[in-house]
Design an enzyme around this catalytic site. Structure first.
Site: not given
Ligand code: GAL
Length: 665
Positions: A103, A142, A298, A346
């Site tokens: 990503r 982020e 988060e 993840e």
């Protein structure tokens, strides 16, 4: 108080979605961040959008009473985009490409990336601007998380434009960067590159400007999306999730453009002191923009996947860290993520709803916390209660500059030093804001400014006025060394704060770093001592400080090494306040000793009296939050109303990992 998680429904068959919503209600979820990594699902090819599934999931959530923080999905461009436009891929300093398959595979300054991201955001915003279920916009994700900086040709072109804009002429750039040094003089902006891989040390002015540029490029991406969302008529608050003290992005500047500050935090359960770093992070993000709420966007319910060893959280630890965030101003507690993924990198990361289902401690704790949060009354306006009397000065541009290469001491870790000061205040239950020097005048009694190497004139003026108006300042070491373009000022060092403190700096006195291999020759420590138990071990620097004002007193002197007998800590009462200068970086105990001296001298009180050392306390207006992060069980005398149960209390009992919130009388 929002409660919820990132929700990635595209990873699951549609049949599961209604079960998700039912479970969310069971857990007390009020909001989810939706679509953060959905670009390839929303836009399968250029010009083609598939919103059907997103319509259905937003409607389903809305019907279930779950609000949507809608993401713009621009953090991971789809494979069709990077295959068709490889020039949008970022590169490292040696020109190696970051390829797709993970990503964040985009160059922030790439015109193609920005065009494609813009088209996606416009389509999303036009479709959902007026959807009653959408309560917030979550831009990207982020920014900069995995890529500190991009050195691609897109960055090169944008850097040249950015520099032309900043300096106006190539002569001004040459002057700022000192380019007669090593024959670096430029004839035009077209000759300038990002600081790509070079044989030896690169120009420090170029490096510092490249840091500024990198932060600005990411911010430009955010601002572009923000403007497109507004242009589509959306009126919901807009945010992007921060990562606390994240070096590549100057959040102190970014905060101005956030309607809500949101932050992601993952303290390591393996580190028994990580709750103090977490407290630091909460205080930092609250301080960025005290007039707006902040949300813990988060955190994890339990173990992560991305550390070398991903320990589980202790029973109760997730709730204790959540309470800590609320106590320090948070108006929302969210997790990554709602349902644990079954594929992808993840898949071992915990979630509210674990892969192993609801017969798990993780699920039970998530449900219990949801119920507790739902029971809370309206809390004093999160960020704006202004309870801190201590300002810890923290400056992003200084961070970039002070850790540049070719310094007297090349093992400085700015954040580590700032956090050591923070821990010493935290252990004494003192409430702290973490602010730039320009904000010390906002009602603080004490300001601590270590390693403020890059000191702008305006900031020196702010610190000086703070002292004149009755504030107590501790500055140094390695402070007030260069201007904002990393050049020495005329007249030596500490040219601005030296007169205030009544001192002059002659030499920085580097010591061998504590981390250096055993046996490395040279002095490692400079012990110092003063009266009444003020003593410690100085590390990294033992500066040669000369007292130049009659009214400057020496509060502690070096007691070993080459500076034996010379000043280690000086104080000058001046104006209505005082200015101290510290000539070294004390170790943990030494920092505590100096903080204790400062608190005694300035009369700054803990947020509550008589607390055991290991119990954390935070004040949010009338709300007193107490957290035991794993020490012995403790009881604390405090009168008020328990914020969760509504019952009167005169004393709070805290188990080993436990928390309480009391609305004090
Ligand atoms: C964050 C990120 C999330 C997820 C999480 C895992 O950095 O925003 O998407 O990857 O980490 O801890």
């Amino acid at each position: 108080m929002h409660y919820g998680a990132d929700y990635n429904p595209e990873q699951w068959p549609e049949e599961i979605w209604s079960d998700d919503v039912a479970r969310m209600r069971e857990a007390g979820v009020t909001m989810v961040s939706l679509g953060i990594f959905s670009w390839s699902r929303i836009q399968p090819r250029e010009g083609a959008f598939d919103f059907g599934w997103l319509d259905r999931v937003i409607d389903l959530l809305h019907e279930g009473g779950i609000a949507v923080d809608l993401a713009t999905a621009t953090a991971s461009p789809p494979p069709w985009a990077t295959a068709q436009y490889p020039e949008m891929l970022p590169q490292d300093e040696a020109g190696a490409t970051y390829w797709p398959g993970s990503r964040q595979q985009f160059a922030p300054s790439s015109p193609v990336y920005r065009r494609l991201a813009g088209e996606l955001v416009t389509a999303l915003a036009e479709r959902y601007a007026n959807h009653p279920g959408v309560v917030m916009w979550h831009v990207n994700n982020e920014y900069g998380c995995h890529l500190d900086a991009d050195y691609s040709d897109a960055a090169r072109d944008a850097f040249r434009r950015w520099l032309a804009d900043r300096y106006g002429s190539i002569e001004a750039l040459n002057e700022a960067w000192g380019t007669y040094f090593w024959s670096q003089r430029y004839q035009s902006f077209d000759e300038v590159f990002p600081p790509r891989k070079a044989p030896y040390s690169r120009n420090p002015g170029q490096e510092l400007d490249f840091r500024r540029f990198t932060s600005d490029m990411l911010l430009e991406c955010y601002l572009m999306e923000r403007e497109l969302i507004r242009a589509a008529g959306a009126t919901q608050p807009i945010t992007t999730n921060f990562m606390g003290a994240f070096k590549p992005a100057n959040y102190a500047e970014w905060a101005e453009h956030m309607d809500v500050i949101s932050d992601d935090a993952y303290p390591d359960p393996n580190d028994p002191e990580s709750f103090r770093a977490a407290a630091f992070q909460r205080d930092l993000v609250r301080s960025l923009k005290p007039e707006v709420p902040w949300i813990l966007m988060e955190q994890s319910t339990n173990a992560l996947n991305w550390r070398p060893a991903n320990a589980p959280k202790a029973p109760g630890q997730m709730a204790a860290l959540s309470a800590q965030a609320i106590g320090r101003g948070a108006d929302g507690i969210l997790f990554f993520q709602w349902r644990q993924s079954r594929a992808g990198s993840e898949k071992f990361h915990s979630a509210m709803l674990p892969h192993a289902g609801t017969e798990t401690r993780t699920w039970r704790e998530a449900v219990a916390l949801g119920a507790d949060l739902a029971a809370l009354p309206e809390l004093p306006a999160g960020a704006a209660t202004r309870d801190a009397r201590v300002a810890l000065v923290f400056d992003w541009e200084n961070w970039w500059a002070v850790e540049a290469s070719d310094h007297p001491q090349n093992s400085l870790d700015y954040l580590a030093v700032i956090q050591r000061w923070y821990r010493a205040l935290h252990r004494r239950h003192v409430q702290v804001d973490i602010v730039p020097a320009s904000r010390v005048g906002e009602g603080y009694a004490l300001a601590i400014a270590p390693l403020l190497y890059l000191l702008r004139e305006t900031d020196a003026t702010a610190l000086t006025s703070f002292v004149e108006d009755g504030g107590h300042l501790l500055a140094g070491p390695f402070t007030d060394v260069v201007d904002e373009i990393d050049r020495f000022r005329d007249g030596g060092f500490a040219t601005q704060l030296g007169p205030l403190c009544g001192i002059r700096i002659e030499d920085f006195g580097a010591l061998v770093a504590p981390s250096a291999p055993a046996g490395e020759p040279g002095e490692r420590e400079a012990t110092f001592a003063g009266d009444e138990g003020l003593a410690g071990v100085g590390t990294l620097l033992a500066e040669e400080v000369h007292v130049v004002a009659d009214d400057t007193r020496i509060e502690a002197s070096f007691t070993a090494g080459r500076r034996t007998g010379d000043p280690a800590l000086t104080v000058r009462e001046t104006g209505a306040g005082s200015a101290r200068y510290l000539a070294t970086i004390p170790d943990e105990a030494g920092t505590q000793a100096v903080v204790d001296r400062l608190l005694a001298a300035t009369g700054v009180e803990p947020v509550a009296a008589g607390l055991p050392d290991h119990v954390e306390a935070a004040r949010r207006g009338r709300l007193l939050t107490l957290v035991n992060h794993g020490g012995p069980a403790a009881s604390v005398d405090v009168s008020g109303t328990d914020a969760v149960t509504g019952e009167r209390v005169d004393r709070v009992e805290l188990a080993a990992v436990d928390w309480a919130m009391v609305l004090t009388d």
